[in-house]
Design a protein around this motif. Structure first.
Motif, PDB file in Angstrom:
ATOM      1  N   UNK A   1     -25.450  13.174  -8.373  1.00 54.08           N
ATOM      2  CA  UNK A   1     -24.676  14.402  -8.175  1.00 54.08           C
ATOM      3  C   UNK A   1     -23.690  14.269  -7.030  1.00 54.08           C
ATOM      4  N   UNK A   2     -24.096  13.600  -5.956  1.00 50.54           N
ATOM      5  CA  UNK A   2     -23.177  13.383  -4.836  1.00 50.54           C
ATOM      6  C   UNK A   2     -22.004  12.496  -5.250  1.00 50.54           C
ATOM      7  N   UNK A   3     -22.281  11.509  -6.099  1.00 48.90           N
ATOM      8  CA  UNK A   3     -21.194  10.653  -6.601  1.00 48.90           C
ATOM      9  C   UNK A   3     -20.184  11.454  -7.411  1.00 48.90           C
ATOM     10  N   UNK A   4     -20.684  12.402  -8.202  1.00 49.30           N
ATOM     11  CA  UNK A   4     -19.804  13.184  -9.063  1.00 49.30           C
ATOM     12  C   UNK A   4     -18.850  14.058  -8.265  1.00 49.30           C
ATOM     13  N   UNK A   5     -19.283  14.527  -7.098  1.00 52.15           N
ATOM     14  CA  UNK A   5     -18.423  15.413  -6.293  1.00 52.15           C
ATOM     15  C   UNK A   5     -17.673  14.650  -5.210  1.00 52.15           C
ATOM     16  N   UNK A   6     -17.719  13.325  -5.280  1.00 48.85           N
ATOM     17  CA  UNK A   6     -16.956  12.517  -4.342  1.00 48.85           C
ATOM     18  C   UNK A   6     -17.610  12.294  -2.999  1.00 48.85           C
ATOM     19  N   UNK A   7     -18.922  12.513  -2.910  1.00 45.09           N
ATOM     20  CA  UNK A   7     -19.645  12.298  -1.646  1.00 45.09           C
ATOM     21  C   UNK A   7     -20.507  11.046  -1.710  1.00 45.09           C
ATOM     22  N   UNK A   8     -19.991  10.040  -2.398  1.00 43.35           N
ATOM     23  CA  UNK A   8     -20.772   8.809  -2.548  1.00 43.35           C
ATOM     24  C   UNK A   8     -20.958   8.083  -1.211  1.00 43.35           C
ATOM     25  N   UNK A   9     -20.192   8.439  -0.185  1.00 49.24           N
ATOM     26  CA  UNK A   9     -20.336   7.780   1.098  1.00 49.24           C
ATOM     27  C   UNK A   9     -21.606   8.157   1.840  1.00 49.24           C
ATOM     28  N   UNK A  10     -22.225   9.270   1.475  1.00 46.73           N
ATOM     29  CA  UNK A  10     -23.446   9.683   2.169  1.00 46.73           C
ATOM     30  C   UNK A  10     -24.702   9.432   1.341  1.00 46.73           C
ATOM     31  N   UNK A  11     -24.531   8.828   0.187  1.00 50.52           N
ATOM     32  CA  UNK A  11     -25.711   8.553  -0.635  1.00 50.52           C
ATOM     33  C   UNK A  11     -26.580   7.492   0.038  1.00 50.52           C
ATOM     34  N   UNK A  12     -27.855   7.568  -0.196  1.00 49.26           N
ATOM     35  CA  UNK A  12     -28.819   6.629   0.388  1.00 49.26           C
ATOM     36  C   UNK A  12     -30.154   6.817  -0.307  1.00 49.26           C
ATOM     37  N   UNK A  13     -31.082   5.929  -0.042  1.00 53.22           N
ATOM     38  CA  UNK A  13     -32.452   6.120  -0.493  1.00 53.22           C
ATOM     39  C   UNK A  13     -33.110   7.057   0.525  1.00 53.22           C
ATOM     40  N   UNK A  14     -33.095   8.335   0.236  1.00 52.64           N
ATOM     41  CA  UNK A  14     -33.401   9.352   1.233  1.00 52.64           C
ATOM     42  C   UNK A  14     -34.805   9.201   1.825  1.00 52.64           C
ATOM     43  N   UNK A  15     -35.778   8.939   1.010  1.00 52.64           N
ATOM     44  CA  UNK A  15     -37.146   8.805   1.508  1.00 52.64           C
ATOM     45  C   UNK A  15     -37.386   7.483   2.226  1.00 52.64           C
ATOM     46  N   UNK A  16     -36.449   6.559   2.113  1.00 49.10           N
ATOM     47  CA  UNK A  16     -36.568   5.285   2.813  1.00 49.10           C
ATOM     48  C   UNK A  16     -35.663   5.187   4.019  1.00 49.10           C
ATOM     49  N   UNK A  17     -34.932   6.246   4.316  1.00 50.20           N
ATOM     50  CA  UNK A  17     -34.017   6.234   5.449  1.00 50.20           C
ATOM     51  C   UNK A  17     -34.754   6.620   6.721  1.00 50.20           C
ATOM     52  N   UNK A  18     -34.551   5.867   7.783  1.00 54.96           N
ATOM     53  CA  UNK A  18     -35.286   6.080   9.037  1.00 54.96           C
ATOM     54  C   UNK A  18     -34.996   7.457   9.634  1.00 54.96           C
TER      55      UNK A  18
ATOM     56  N   UNK B   1     -38.399  10.106  -7.475  1.00 60.25           N
ATOM     57  CA  UNK B   1     -37.363   9.632  -8.382  1.00 60.25           C
ATOM     58  C   UNK B   1     -36.025  10.313  -8.094  1.00 60.25           C
ATOM     59  N   UNK B   2     -36.048  11.620  -7.804  1.00 58.12           N
ATOM     60  CA  UNK B   2     -34.814  12.332  -7.514  1.00 58.12           C
ATOM     61  C   UNK B   2     -34.138  11.782  -6.257  1.00 58.12           C
ATOM     62  N   UNK B   3     -34.931  11.383  -5.260  1.00 55.66           N
ATOM     63  CA  UNK B   3     -34.397  10.895  -3.991  1.00 55.66           C
ATOM     64  C   UNK B   3     -34.045   9.403  -4.013  1.00 55.66           C
ATOM     65  N   UNK B   4     -34.363   8.709  -5.075  1.00 57.29           N
ATOM     66  CA  UNK B   4     -34.124   7.259  -5.110  1.00 57.29           C
ATOM     67  C   UNK B   4     -32.631   6.942  -5.095  1.00 57.29           C
ATOM     68  N   UNK B   5     -32.317   5.667  -4.899  1.00 63.13           N
ATOM     69  CA  UNK B   5     -30.908   5.251  -4.783  1.00 63.13           C
ATOM     70  C   UNK B   5     -30.095   5.612  -6.010  1.00 63.13           C
ATOM     71  N   UNK B   6     -30.709   5.504  -7.206  1.00 62.75           N
ATOM     72  CA  UNK B   6     -30.011   5.860  -8.432  1.00 62.75           C
ATOM     73  C   UNK B   6     -30.550   7.155  -9.023  1.00 62.75           C
ATOM     74  N   UNK B   7     -31.140   7.995  -8.168  1.00 59.55           N
ATOM     75  CA  UNK B   7     -31.714   9.248  -8.620  1.00 59.55           C
ATOM     76  C   UNK B   7     -30.678  10.325  -8.871  1.00 59.55           C
ATOM     77  N   UNK B   8     -31.140  11.462  -9.331  1.00 59.51           N
ATOM     78  CA  UNK B   8     -30.256  12.551  -9.733  1.00 59.51           C
ATOM     79  C   UNK B   8     -29.468  13.112  -8.547  1.00 59.51           C
ATOM     80  N   UNK B   9     -30.078  13.136  -7.362  1.00 60.23           N
ATOM     81  CA  UNK B   9     -29.374  13.684  -6.184  1.00 60.23           C
ATOM     82  C   UNK B   9     -28.181  12.814  -5.824  1.00 60.23           C
ATOM     83  N   UNK B  10     -28.382  11.512  -5.762  1.00 52.42           N
ATOM     84  CA  UNK B  10     -27.267  10.619  -5.443  1.00 52.42           C
ATOM     85  C   UNK B  10     -26.222  10.607  -6.556  1.00 52.42           C
TER      86      UNK B  10
END
Length: 315
Positions: free
Chosen positions: A161-178, A150-159
């Motif tokens: 947090x990245x949106x809040x600090x302006x790093x929304x460009x690197x967000x992804x579904x981490x466990x689904x990324x090749x 859940x934390x690694x999902x597209x709308x999870x807590x990690x992404x």
């Protein structure tokens, strides 16, 4: 004549008495050993029934062709040939070795760093700090995997947090990324194993003689020198134990991988333990699954032996 008998008889009595005493001691030792064996027998029976016998049965099944239902057929080394020629074996073994970095090397290094910060003196909140870091060890890995998925999902807590600090460009579904799925999975292992390493190292640091640190201080050494000249050598045994435990967790990992990625995407997180499960329960090839399990066991034993040899060489 009478005196001679008197002198001889006590001598004989002493010999007989000594012989009798030795016999009594021997019987007592035998009885004590028998009693000890009776105490050990229940644990030994459980160990033989749930560890030794399944291991021997797995080794036997690796030489037969069996689907779990119909009668088995002896095929010799054919299952091992199948495993070694499988295109998924090499990547799975490589992924297991990569996970050693995240499950063993990084947690041990970070555990040593935390030990260097926390050792010496009774700091306020130390017990709570240890409990928080050790908490992943008492949580079921299935629950840990579901939480991190859940934390690694597209709308999870990690992404988020990245949106809040302006790093929304690197967000992804981490466990689904090749490219990042294996790294994301490994970081879960880092989080889970760091607390174990830290607690082991802190326990080992408590037995170090304080006078050794005082000697280094008198020689003009600071905290860094104290750590590398006193703490690190004294923790060699604890480092070996932590390395063995975490390496086994990396190479034999299954439940965490199964819950989070199930080997995906495109087998980028497939590990040997997951292959054993697929061969046995998805494809019904018990023989090949047993052969892979035997190979995995040998691989784990080889890596552990190397760790112990390296630790002994430095001793």
């Amino acid at each position: 004549m009478s005196d001679d008998v008197t002198r001889v008889v006590p001598g004989r009595a002493q010999v007989r008495l000594g012989t009798t005493t030795a016999a009594v001691r021997t019987r007592r030792r035998t009885r004590g050993r028998a009693t000890a064996l009776l105490y050990i027998l229940p644990a030994a029976a459980v160990y033989l029934g749930f560890a030794i016998w399944p291991a021997l049965n797995t080794a036997y099944l690796s030489f037969v062709e069996w689907d779990g239902i119909s009668p088995s057929t002896w095929v010799g080394l054919e299952n091992y040939r199948t495993i070694f020629t499988s295109p998924t074996l090499g990547p799975a073994l490589w992924h297991g070795l990569v996970l050693i970095i995240f499950f063993a090397i990084i947690p041990c290094a970070f555990g040593l760093f935390l030990t260097a910060l926390l050792q010496g003196g009774n700091r306020r909140g130390m017990t709570a700090f240890r409990v928080i870091y050790f908490l992943p060890q008492v949580l079921p890995l299935v629950a840990v995997g579901i939480t991190w998925r859940w934390l690694y999902s597209s709308d999870g807590l990690i992404n988020q947090g990245l949106d809040l600090v302006g790093l929304d460009g690197i967000t992804r579904a981490w466990l689904g990324d090749y490219d990042y799925a294996l790294i994301a999975l490994g970081l879960i292992g880092t989080w889970a194993m760091t607390g174990l390493c830290m607690v082991l190292f802190l326990a080992g640091a408590q037995k170090i003689d304080v006078s050794l640190y005082e000697a280094v201080a008198l020689d003009g050494g600071g905290s860094i020198r104290k750590f590398f000249t006193v703490t690190l050598p004294a923790l060699r045994g604890e480092i070996t134990i932590a390395s063995v435990i975490t390496t086994i967790a990396a190479l034999a990992s299954f439940d965490l991988v199964f819950v989070t990625t199930n080997g995906g995407p495109a087998n980028q997180t497939t590990v040997p333990g997951l292959l054993v499960y697929r061969l046995a329960f998805n494809e019904g090839n018990i023989g090949a699954a047993s052969a892979l399990a035997v190979l995995l066991t040998l691989m784990v034993l080889t890596v552990i032996t190397l760790i112990r040899l390296l630790a002994r060489e430095k001793a």
